[in-house]
Design a protein around this motif. Structure first.
Motif: not given
Length: 79
Positions: A20-22, A32-37, A61-65, A67-79
């Motif tokens: 997780l690069r922690l 574990l407390r912060r992310y219920p999934d 789980w790490a890949r899904a997170r 991917a979600a972070a990349n999607t969120d970041t790319s959608s912000r740039g298209s505003r």
């Protein structure tokens, strides 16, 4: 009957932190407390004792997170 686990797939908090690069293995408890999934340990012997996770679950789980972070970041740039 309990499911069989390949012992080569078991990783400790230090390895989870690395995936997780922690900066520190103790940060895994915070996640574990912060992310219920987040996958739960398959072995938890209690406070101050080892916890083990299945590496394939953590990788998915790490890949899904990521991917979600990349999607969120790319959608912000298209505003």
């Amino acid at each position: 009957m309990c499911p069989l686990v390949n012992t080569k797939d078991l990783i400790d908090a230090q390895e989870v932190a690395g995936l997780l690069r922690l900066a520190h293995p103790n940060s895994v408890s915070t996640y574990l407390r912060r992310y219920p999934d987040m996958p739960r340990p398959v072995l938890d012997l209690g406070a101050g004792r080892p916890r083990l996770w299945l590496k394939p679950q953590m990788l998915r789980w790490a890949r899904a997170r990521q991917a979600a972070a990349n999607t969120d970041t790319s959608s912000r740039g298209s505003r």
